[in-house]
Scaffold this active site. Sequence first.
Site, PDB file in Angstrom:
ATOM      1  N   SER A  50      19.372 -26.172  15.592  1.00 27.19           N
ATOM      2  CA  SER A  50      19.688 -26.947  16.800  1.00 27.19           C
ATOM      3  C   SER A  50      20.377 -28.254  16.455  1.00 27.19           C
ATOM      4  O   SER A  50      21.337 -28.655  17.125  1.00 27.19           O
ATOM      5  CB  SER A  50      18.405 -27.228  17.590  1.00 27.19           C
ATOM      6  OG  SER A  50      17.793 -26.035  17.998  1.00 27.19           O
ATOM      7  N   ASN A  51      19.918 -28.942  15.419  1.00 24.02           N
ATOM      8  CA  ASN A  51      20.542 -30.204  15.029  1.00 24.02           C
ATOM      9  C   ASN A  51      21.930 -30.014  14.427  1.00 24.02           C
ATOM     10  O   ASN A  51      22.684 -30.975  14.295  1.00 24.02           O
ATOM     11  CB  ASN A  51      19.643 -30.959  14.046  1.00 24.02           C
ATOM     12  CG  ASN A  51      18.467 -31.599  14.743  1.00 24.02           C
ATOM     13  OD1 ASN A  51      18.601 -32.589  15.436  1.00 24.02           O
ATOM     14  ND2 ASN A  51      17.294 -30.998  14.581  1.00 24.02           N
ATOM     15  N   LYS A 169       9.309 -21.240  12.652  1.00 25.97           N
ATOM     16  CA  LYS A 169       9.444 -22.673  12.908  1.00 25.97           C
ATOM     17  C   LYS A 169       9.034 -22.890  14.360  1.00 25.97           C
ATOM     18  O   LYS A 169       9.687 -22.387  15.280  1.00 25.97           O
ATOM     19  CB  LYS A 169      10.874 -23.165  12.699  1.00 25.97           C
ATOM     20  CG  LYS A 169      11.047 -24.640  13.082  1.00 25.97           C
ATOM     21  CD  LYS A 169      12.500 -25.068  13.192  1.00 25.97           C
ATOM     22  CE  LYS A 169      12.580 -26.508  13.720  1.00 25.97           C
ATOM     23  NZ  LYS A 169      13.968 -26.939  13.980  1.00 25.97           N
ATOM     24  N   GLY A 194       7.734 -27.963  13.364  1.00 24.63           N
ATOM     25  CA  GLY A 194       9.113 -28.177  13.768  1.00 24.63           C
ATOM     26  C   GLY A 194       9.463 -29.592  14.141  1.00 24.63           C
ATOM     27  O   GLY A 194      10.541 -29.836  14.687  1.00 24.63           O
TER      28      GLY A 194
END
Length: 299
Positions: A50-51, A169, A194
Amino acid sequence: MDKSVISLSGVFPPVTTPFDAKGDVAIQSLIENLERWNQYDLAGYIVLGSNGEAGFLSEEEKLRVWEAARQAIPPDRLMIAGAGCESTRQTIALTHQAAQAGADAVLLVTPHYYDPQMTSGALIQHYESVADVAPIPVLLYTVPKFTHVDVDATAVAHLARHPNIIGIKDTGGNMAKVADIVRLAGPDFQVLAGSASFFLVGLTLGAVGGVLALSNVAPQKCLNLYRLFKAGKMEEAGELQRWMIPVNAAITARFGIAGLKAALEMLGYYGGPVRSPLLALTEEERHALREVLVEGGLL
Protein backbone atom coordinates in the site's frame (compact mmCIF):
# COMPACT_ATOMS: atom_id res chain seq x y z
CA MET A 1 6.23 -26.59 0.47
CA ASP A 2 8.03 -26.54 3.83
CA LYS A 3 6.74 -23.41 5.55
CA SER A 4 9.95 -23.13 7.58
CA VAL A 5 11.97 -22.40 4.44
CA ILE A 6 11.17 -18.70 4.72
CA SER A 7 11.32 -16.94 8.07
CA LEU A 8 9.33 -13.73 8.40
CA SER A 9 10.90 -12.84 11.74
CA GLY A 10 12.09 -9.25 12.05
CA VAL A 11 11.27 -5.86 10.58
CA PHE A 12 10.16 -5.20 7.00
CA PRO A 13 9.72 -1.67 5.61
CA PRO A 14 6.89 -1.37 3.08
CA VAL A 15 8.93 0.84 0.79
CA THR A 16 7.62 3.79 -1.17
CA THR A 17 7.78 3.95 -4.95
CA PRO A 18 9.72 7.07 -6.02
CA PHE A 19 8.39 9.17 -8.87
CA ASP A 20 10.25 11.95 -10.63
CA ALA A 21 8.97 15.44 -11.35
CA LYS A 22 7.20 14.16 -14.49
CA GLY A 23 5.43 11.44 -12.51
CA ASP A 24 7.47 8.57 -13.94
CA VAL A 25 8.94 5.83 -11.75
CA ALA A 26 12.38 6.97 -10.56
CA ILE A 27 14.25 3.68 -10.58
CA GLN A 28 17.65 5.08 -9.58
CA SER A 29 16.12 6.82 -6.56
CA LEU A 30 14.54 3.54 -5.48
CA ILE A 31 17.92 1.83 -5.71
CA GLU A 32 19.61 4.58 -3.70
CA ASN A 33 16.97 4.40 -0.97
CA LEU A 34 17.34 0.63 -0.76
CA GLU A 35 21.13 0.91 -0.58
CA ARG A 36 20.73 3.19 2.43
CA TRP A 37 18.18 0.91 4.12
CA ASN A 38 20.52 -2.02 3.51
CA GLN A 39 22.85 -0.53 6.12
CA TYR A 40 20.34 -1.62 8.77
CA ASP A 41 19.67 -5.19 9.88
CA LEU A 42 16.25 -5.36 8.26
CA ALA A 43 14.80 -8.76 7.41
CA GLY A 44 13.70 -7.64 3.96
CA TYR A 45 11.33 -5.33 2.15
CA ILE A 46 7.74 -5.18 0.95
CA VAL A 47 7.93 -3.85 -2.59
CA LEU A 48 4.65 -2.49 -3.98
CA GLY A 49 2.46 -2.73 -0.94
CA SER A 50 0.00 0.00 0.00
CA ASN A 51 2.80 2.45 0.82
CA GLY A 52 4.28 1.71 -2.59
CA GLU A 53 1.15 3.13 -4.30
CA ALA A 54 0.77 -0.25 -5.99
CA GLY A 55 -2.77 0.45 -7.06
CA PHE A 56 -1.57 3.35 -9.20
CA LEU A 57 1.14 1.48 -11.15
CA SER A 58 0.78 -0.28 -14.48
CA GLU A 59 1.83 -3.90 -14.79
CA GLU A 60 4.91 -2.84 -16.76
CA GLU A 61 5.88 -0.38 -14.05
CA LYS A 62 5.46 -3.03 -11.37
CA LEU A 63 7.81 -5.38 -13.18
CA ARG A 64 10.44 -2.66 -13.57
CA VAL A 65 10.22 -1.78 -9.89
CA TRP A 66 10.53 -5.42 -8.78
CA GLU A 67 13.45 -6.12 -11.08
CA ALA A 68 15.33 -3.02 -9.95
CA ALA A 69 14.57 -3.65 -6.29
CA ARG A 70 15.77 -7.23 -6.49
CA GLN A 71 19.10 -6.05 -7.88
CA ALA A 72 19.50 -3.65 -4.94
CA ILE A 73 18.29 -6.03 -2.21
CA PRO A 74 20.98 -8.41 -0.91
CA PRO A 75 20.27 -12.10 -1.54
CA ASP A 76 20.13 -12.80 2.19
CA ARG A 77 17.19 -10.41 2.61
CA LEU A 78 13.67 -11.10 1.48
CA MET A 79 11.87 -9.26 -1.27
CA ILE A 80 8.15 -9.69 -0.75
CA ALA A 81 6.17 -8.41 -3.72
CA GLY A 82 2.73 -6.90 -3.43
CA ALA A 83 0.95 -8.77 -6.20
CA GLY A 84 -2.70 -8.78 -5.15
CA CYS A 85 -5.28 -7.90 -7.80
CA GLU A 86 -9.05 -7.83 -7.93
CA SER A 87 -9.48 -11.07 -9.86
CA THR A 88 -7.98 -14.43 -9.01
CA ARG A 89 -6.83 -14.89 -12.60
CA GLN A 90 -4.96 -11.58 -12.63
CA THR A 91 -3.44 -12.26 -9.22
CA ILE A 92 -2.11 -15.61 -10.43
CA ALA A 93 -0.56 -14.00 -13.50
CA LEU A 94 1.07 -11.20 -11.52
CA THR A 95 2.32 -13.62 -8.87
CA HIS A 96 4.16 -15.58 -11.56
CA GLN A 97 5.68 -12.35 -12.88
CA ALA A 98 6.79 -11.36 -9.39
CA ALA A 99 8.50 -14.73 -9.01
CA GLN A 100 10.27 -14.28 -12.34
CA ALA A 101 11.47 -10.86 -11.16
CA GLY A 102 13.10 -12.50 -8.14
CA ALA A 103 10.54 -12.11 -5.37
CA ASP A 104 10.87 -14.57 -2.49
CA ALA A 105 7.16 -14.41 -1.65
CA VAL A 106 4.05 -12.45 -2.56
CA LEU A 107 1.81 -10.34 -0.35
CA LEU A 108 -1.77 -10.53 -1.61
CA VAL A 109 -4.24 -7.90 -0.51
CA THR A 110 -7.87 -8.95 -0.25
CA PRO A 111 -9.96 -8.33 -3.38
CA HIS A 112 -12.41 -5.64 -2.38
CA TYR A 113 -14.21 -3.90 -5.25
CA TYR A 114 -17.27 -6.12 -4.79
CA ASP A 115 -16.91 -5.99 -1.05
CA PRO A 116 -20.40 -7.29 -0.11
CA GLN A 117 -19.60 -10.51 -1.99
CA MET A 118 -16.13 -10.93 -0.46
CA THR A 119 -17.35 -13.52 2.02
CA SER A 120 -15.07 -15.92 3.84
CA GLY A 121 -15.93 -18.53 1.23
CA ALA A 122 -14.99 -16.24 -1.66
CA LEU A 123 -11.72 -15.20 -0.03
CA ILE A 124 -10.78 -18.78 0.83
CA GLN A 125 -11.40 -19.84 -2.77
CA HIS A 126 -9.37 -16.90 -4.06
CA TYR A 127 -6.33 -17.45 -1.88
CA GLU A 128 -6.29 -21.22 -2.24
CA SER A 129 -6.56 -20.96 -6.02
CA VAL A 130 -3.56 -18.62 -6.14
CA ALA A 131 -1.51 -20.63 -3.65
CA ASP A 132 -2.17 -23.87 -5.54
CA VAL A 133 -0.21 -22.63 -8.55
CA ALA A 134 2.07 -19.94 -7.09
CA PRO A 135 5.77 -20.78 -7.56
CA ILE A 136 6.68 -18.87 -4.38
CA PRO A 137 5.03 -18.63 -0.93
CA VAL A 138 1.91 -16.57 -0.36
CA LEU A 139 1.15 -14.14 2.46
CA LEU A 140 -2.36 -12.92 3.12
CA TYR A 141 -2.78 -9.16 3.49
CA THR A 142 -5.71 -7.56 5.24
CA VAL A 143 -5.95 -3.76 5.42
CA PRO A 144 -9.60 -2.95 6.12
CA LYS A 145 -9.07 0.82 6.45
CA PHE A 146 -8.44 0.86 2.69
CA THR A 147 -10.38 -2.15 1.42
CA HIS A 148 -13.26 -2.39 3.93
CA VAL A 149 -12.76 -6.16 3.64
CA ASP A 150 -11.33 -8.33 6.37
CA VAL A 151 -10.50 -12.03 6.65
CA ASP A 152 -11.79 -13.39 9.94
CA ALA A 153 -9.60 -15.54 12.17
CA THR A 154 -11.46 -18.76 11.33
CA ALA A 155 -10.94 -18.23 7.60
CA VAL A 156 -7.26 -17.38 8.17
CA ALA A 157 -6.86 -20.58 10.19
CA HIS A 158 -8.43 -22.54 7.33
CA LEU A 159 -6.06 -20.94 4.82
CA ALA A 160 -3.10 -21.57 7.12
CA ARG A 161 -3.49 -25.28 6.44
CA HIS A 162 -2.47 -24.71 2.82
CA PRO A 163 1.21 -25.69 2.44
CA ASN A 164 2.01 -22.61 0.32
CA ILE A 165 0.28 -19.98 2.51
CA ILE A 166 2.88 -19.12 5.11
CA GLY A 167 1.62 -16.03 6.90
CA ILE A 168 -0.41 -12.85 7.09
CA LYS A 169 0.18 -9.14 7.40
CA ASP A 170 -2.67 -7.87 9.54
CA THR A 171 -3.12 -4.10 9.56
CA GLY A 172 -6.56 -3.98 11.16
CA GLY A 173 -5.33 -3.42 14.70
CA ASN A 174 -7.83 -5.87 16.23
CA MET A 175 -5.59 -7.52 18.79
CA ALA A 176 -8.21 -10.06 19.84
CA LYS A 177 -8.31 -11.23 16.24
CA VAL A 178 -4.50 -11.42 16.06
CA ALA A 179 -4.50 -13.56 19.20
CA ASP A 180 -7.14 -15.82 17.67
CA ILE A 181 -5.13 -16.21 14.46
CA VAL A 182 -2.05 -17.22 16.42
CA ARG A 183 -4.11 -19.65 18.51
CA LEU A 184 -6.05 -21.22 15.65
CA ALA A 185 -3.51 -21.21 12.82
CA GLY A 186 -0.74 -23.08 14.59
CA PRO A 187 2.97 -22.48 15.12
CA ASP A 188 4.03 -22.82 11.47
CA PHE A 189 1.86 -19.90 10.35
CA GLN A 190 3.65 -16.56 10.68
CA VAL A 191 1.81 -13.39 11.68
CA LEU A 192 3.22 -9.94 10.91
CA ALA A 193 1.97 -6.87 12.75
CA GLY A 194 0.94 -4.34 10.14
CA SER A 195 1.62 -1.12 12.05
CA ALA A 196 4.27 0.28 14.36
CA SER A 197 1.45 1.56 16.59
CA PHE A 198 0.77 -1.97 17.84
CA PHE A 199 4.07 -3.67 17.05
CA LEU A 200 4.90 -4.61 20.64
CA VAL A 201 1.39 -5.86 21.39
CA GLY A 202 1.49 -7.95 18.23
CA LEU A 203 4.82 -9.49 19.22
CA THR A 204 3.50 -10.20 22.71
CA LEU A 205 0.53 -12.06 21.22
CA GLY A 206 2.70 -14.20 18.96
CA ALA A 207 3.50 -12.17 15.85
CA VAL A 208 6.99 -12.98 14.52
CA GLY A 209 7.72 -9.54 13.11
CA GLY A 210 6.25 -6.42 11.59
CA VAL A 211 5.66 -4.65 8.31
CA LEU A 212 6.03 -1.10 9.55
CA ALA A 213 5.73 2.12 7.56
CA LEU A 214 7.71 3.77 10.36
CA SER A 215 10.71 1.58 9.56
CA ASN A 216 11.16 3.55 6.34
CA VAL A 217 12.12 6.63 8.37
CA ALA A 218 13.18 5.13 11.72
CA PRO A 219 14.54 1.68 10.92
CA GLN A 220 16.85 1.47 13.91
CA LYS A 221 14.11 2.41 16.36
CA CYS A 222 11.90 -0.38 14.97
CA LEU A 223 14.77 -2.86 15.12
CA ASN A 224 15.54 -1.80 18.68
CA LEU A 225 11.98 -2.53 19.80
CA TYR A 226 12.12 -5.97 18.19
CA ARG A 227 15.44 -6.75 19.88
CA LEU A 228 14.27 -5.48 23.26
CA PHE A 229 11.24 -7.73 23.04
CA LYS A 230 13.35 -10.74 22.06
CA ALA A 231 15.65 -10.00 25.01
CA GLY A 232 12.70 -9.84 27.40
CA LYS A 233 13.30 -6.17 28.22
CA MET A 234 9.62 -5.30 28.25
CA GLU A 235 9.81 -2.05 30.19
CA GLU A 236 12.28 -0.58 27.71
CA ALA A 237 10.31 -2.02 24.80
CA GLY A 238 7.13 -0.44 26.15
CA GLU A 239 8.82 2.94 26.41
CA LEU A 240 9.95 2.72 22.81
CA GLN A 241 6.49 1.60 21.70
CA ARG A 242 4.96 4.67 23.33
CA TRP A 243 7.48 6.86 21.47
CA MET A 244 6.46 5.27 18.18
CA ILE A 245 2.75 5.96 18.34
CA PRO A 246 2.60 9.75 17.62
CA VAL A 247 5.37 9.61 15.01
CA ASN A 248 3.77 6.66 13.26
CA ALA A 249 0.34 8.29 13.37
CA ALA A 250 1.73 11.37 11.63
CA ILE A 251 3.29 9.50 8.71
CA THR A 252 0.39 7.09 8.23
CA ALA A 253 -3.09 8.00 9.42
CA ARG A 254 -2.67 11.78 9.58
CA PHE A 255 -0.69 12.60 6.44
CA GLY A 256 -0.69 9.31 4.53
CA ILE A 257 1.76 8.39 1.81
CA ALA A 258 2.47 12.04 1.02
CA GLY A 259 3.52 12.43 4.65
CA LEU A 260 5.74 9.36 4.53
CA LYS A 261 7.45 10.62 1.37
CA ALA A 262 7.87 14.10 2.86
CA ALA A 263 9.40 12.58 6.00
CA LEU A 264 11.82 10.58 3.86
CA GLU A 265 12.92 13.78 2.12
CA MET A 266 13.43 15.54 5.45
CA LEU A 267 15.67 12.67 6.56
CA GLY A 268 17.82 12.67 3.44
CA TYR A 269 16.17 9.87 1.47
CA TYR A 270 14.42 10.40 -1.85
CA GLY A 271 10.74 11.05 -1.23
CA GLY A 272 9.41 12.72 -4.32
CA PRO A 273 5.83 13.33 -5.36
CA VAL A 274 2.83 11.10 -4.86
CA ARG A 275 0.81 10.00 -7.86
CA SER A 276 -2.52 11.73 -8.58
CA PRO A 277 -5.22 11.70 -7.30
CA LEU A 278 -3.19 11.78 -4.07
CA LEU A 279 -2.18 15.30 -3.11
CA ALA A 280 1.13 16.63 -1.87
CA LEU A 281 1.29 18.07 1.62
CA THR A 282 0.58 21.75 2.02
CA GLU A 283 3.28 23.93 3.55
CA GLU A 284 1.29 23.99 6.77
CA GLU A 285 1.15 20.21 6.82
CA ARG A 286 4.87 19.91 6.07
CA HIS A 287 5.58 22.23 8.99
CA ALA A 288 3.38 20.14 11.29
CA LEU A 289 5.10 16.96 10.13
CA ARG A 290 8.55 18.46 10.70
CA GLU A 291 7.54 19.40 14.23
CA VAL A 292 6.51 15.80 14.92
CA LEU A 293 9.85 14.53 13.61
CA VAL A 294 11.75 17.08 15.68
CA GLU A 295 9.79 16.23 18.82
CA GLY A 296 10.44 12.54 18.13
CA GLY A 297 14.17 13.13 17.89
CA LEU A 298 14.43 12.10 14.24
CA LEU A 299 15.40 15.59 13.10
